[in-house]
Motif scaffolding. Structure first.
Motif, short mmCIF file in Angstrom:
data_model
loop_
_atom_site.label_atom_id
_atom_site.label_comp_id
_atom_site.label_asym_id
_atom_site.label_seq_id
_atom_site.Cartn_x
_atom_site.Cartn_y
_atom_site.Cartn_z
N ASN A 28 0.82 -1.24 -0.07
CA ASN A 28 0.00 -0.05 0.03
C ASN A 28 1.04 1.20 0.03
OD1 ASN A 28 -3.15 0.79 1.70
ND2 ASN A 28 -2.23 1.99 0.15
N LEU A 29 1.89 1.38 0.75
CA LEU A 29 2.73 2.53 0.89
C LEU A 29 3.50 2.83 -0.45
CD1 LEU A 29 4.67 1.65 4.18
CD2 LEU A 29 3.23 3.78 3.74
N ILE A 30 4.05 1.66 -1.05
CA ILE A 30 4.63 2.05 -2.57
C ILE A 30 3.50 2.39 -3.45
CG2 ILE A 30 5.58 0.69 -4.40
CD1 ILE A 30 7.06 -1.13 -2.41
N GLN A 31 2.39 1.72 -3.72
CA GLN A 31 1.22 2.19 -4.40
C GLN A 31 0.70 3.56 -4.26
OE1 GLN A 31 -2.05 -0.80 -3.97
NE2 GLN A 31 -0.75 -2.41 -4.46
N ALA A 32 0.98 4.05 -3.10
CA ALA A 32 0.69 5.47 -2.61
C ALA A 32 1.76 6.50 -2.94
CB ALA A 32 0.10 5.52 -1.07
N GLY A 33 3.06 5.83 -3.25
CA GLY A 33 3.89 6.86 -3.50
C GLY A 33 5.19 6.91 -2.77
N TYR A 34 5.04 5.93 -1.75
CA TYR A 34 6.35 6.03 -0.72
C TYR A 34 7.26 4.84 -0.78
CZ TYR A 34 2.71 8.98 1.79
OH TYR A 34 1.75 9.80 2.00
N TYR A 35 8.49 5.41 -0.89
CA TYR A 35 9.33 4.15 -1.16
C TYR A 35 10.83 4.81 -0.50
CZ TYR A 35 10.27 7.00 -5.17
OH TYR A 35 10.47 8.21 -6.01
N GLY A 36 11.63 3.87 -0.44
CA GLY A 36 13.20 4.32 -0.13
C GLY A 36 13.47 4.63 1.57
N TRP A 37 12.48 3.72 2.28
CA TRP A 37 12.83 3.97 3.81
C TRP A 37 13.90 3.15 4.28
CZ3 TRP A 37 7.77 2.35 1.83
CH2 TRP A 37 7.56 0.83 1.62
N SER A 38 14.34 3.44 5.32
CA SER A 38 15.33 2.77 5.72
C SER A 38 14.94 1.63 6.84
CB SER A 38 16.08 3.52 6.68
OG SER A 38 16.91 4.65 5.89
N ASN A 39 13.83 1.96 7.30
CA ASN A 39 13.10 0.46 8.09
C ASN A 39 11.76 0.77 8.39
OD1 ASN A 39 12.99 -1.67 9.63
ND2 ASN A 39 14.77 -1.39 10.99
N LEU A 40 10.97 -0.28 8.25
CA LEU A 40 9.71 -0.25 8.68
C LEU A 40 9.27 -1.08 9.76
CD1 LEU A 40 6.59 0.14 8.17
CD2 LEU A 40 6.69 -1.92 6.38
N ILE A 41 9.01 -0.38 10.86
CA ILE A 41 8.82 -1.27 12.24
C ILE A 41 7.32 -1.16 12.39
CG2 ILE A 41 9.43 -1.07 14.69
CD1 ILE A 41 11.84 0.63 13.82
N LEU A 42 7.01 -2.59 12.84
CA LEU A 42 5.84 -2.87 13.09
C LEU A 42 5.71 -3.76 14.41
CD1 LEU A 42 4.27 -3.96 9.71
CD2 LEU A 42 4.16 -1.91 10.42
N ARG A 43 4.47 -3.69 15.09
CA ARG A 43 4.15 -4.44 16.38
C ARG A 43 4.38 -5.85 16.27
NH1 ARG A 43 -0.18 -1.47 19.90
NH2 ARG A 43 1.16 -2.26 21.86
#
Length: 272
Positions: free
Chosen positions: A199-214
């Protein structure tokens, strides 16, 4: 004697006035307006609308400045007001102003990758910070009037259809292109990682260093504790957390404190 009686009555009257003012409630006031004579119906309706709008806007404002905390649901009489705001151009303008303030904040900081050492970090929340949950609330008609149904909401997340929050894709890449490492810290569960990434990529977000989830070890923690621990972990790695941007105050609570925080408006729900 007469003077003593007079002073006692005056004091009693004053105290009654203080109690009445303190106990004043918008709903009681509106009920009293509604019981007026039919000949005043038009005036009463206007008064009802004006007073309720002011009351609900005051409630929403006090949520945003963190005077009202730990609410389970939006007051029923204010649900439509919250919906009108969160789907309005004013909401979009308020987000844009917050974005502009972040960009101004960075005006004198790292201007390009050649000037940064790679240890500057910026933290974003996800829901109603990068990805909007407004379509979910539109389709379910809640807008805070009922407690969030976690099962239904996670089913919606799996559909990967959340749009970006207005103006946030622009800000995200503005920060990334300055050589600042982006970390996404969300209270979403780890098993939603695939849907979240897509969903993030489809919305236009990319190139993050880390995605932290619970993870499972985090599920019993309050969100503010969980997020503070993740900031502690980042600083232990040597990162300088320049700022945090989120829609909930729990994203900023606890230590270590970031250098700056920027809150986006959201009075639909409260996350502790």
């Amino acid at each position: 004697m007469d003077r003593s009686i007079f002073l006692s009555l005056a004091l009693a009257s004053l105290l009654i006035g203080v109690v009445s003012a303190r106990d004043w409630n918008i709903l009681n006031h509106l009920k009293s307006l509604g019981s007026s004579s039919p000949s005043q119906h038009g005036l009463v309706s206007s008064g009802l609308s004006t007073n309720l709008k002011r009351y609900c806007e005051s409630w929403r404002f006090n949520v945003e400045v963190h005077n009202i905390r730990n609410f389970d649901v939006v007051p029923q009489e204010c649900v439509s007001h919250v919906q009108n705001y969160m789907t309005s151009s004013q909401y979009e303008d308020d987000v844009e102003r917050a974005v502009d303030e972040v960009i101004l904040h960075f005006g004198s900081m790292c201007c390009g990758k050649s000037k940064c050492d790679g240890m500057d970090a910026w933290i974003f929340d996800i829901d109603d910070t990068l990805l909007s949950t407004i379509p979910y609330h539109k389709s379910n008609g809640f807008f805070g009037g009922e407690k969030l149904n976690s099962t239904k909401f996670e089913d919606w997340i799996r559909k990967r259809k959340a749009p970006s929050v207005p103006h946030m894709v622009k800000l995200y890449h503005e920060i990334r292109e300055r050589g600042i490492k982006i970390f996404l810290i969300s209270s979403r569960k780890e098993y939603l990682r695939s849907a979240t990434v897509d969903n993030l990529i489809q919305a236009g977000y990319y190139g993050w260093s880390n995605l932290i989830l619970r993870g499972l070890e985090d599920e019993q923690k309050e969100v503010k504790q969980y997020k503070a621990e993740k900031r502690t972990w980042l600083t232990s790695l040597g990162y300088r957390v320049l700022g945090v941007m989120a829609d909930q105050w729990s994203s900023f609570a606890g230590c270590p404190l970031p250098k700056r925080t920027f809150k986006l408006p959201n009075s639909i729900y409260y996350v502790a």
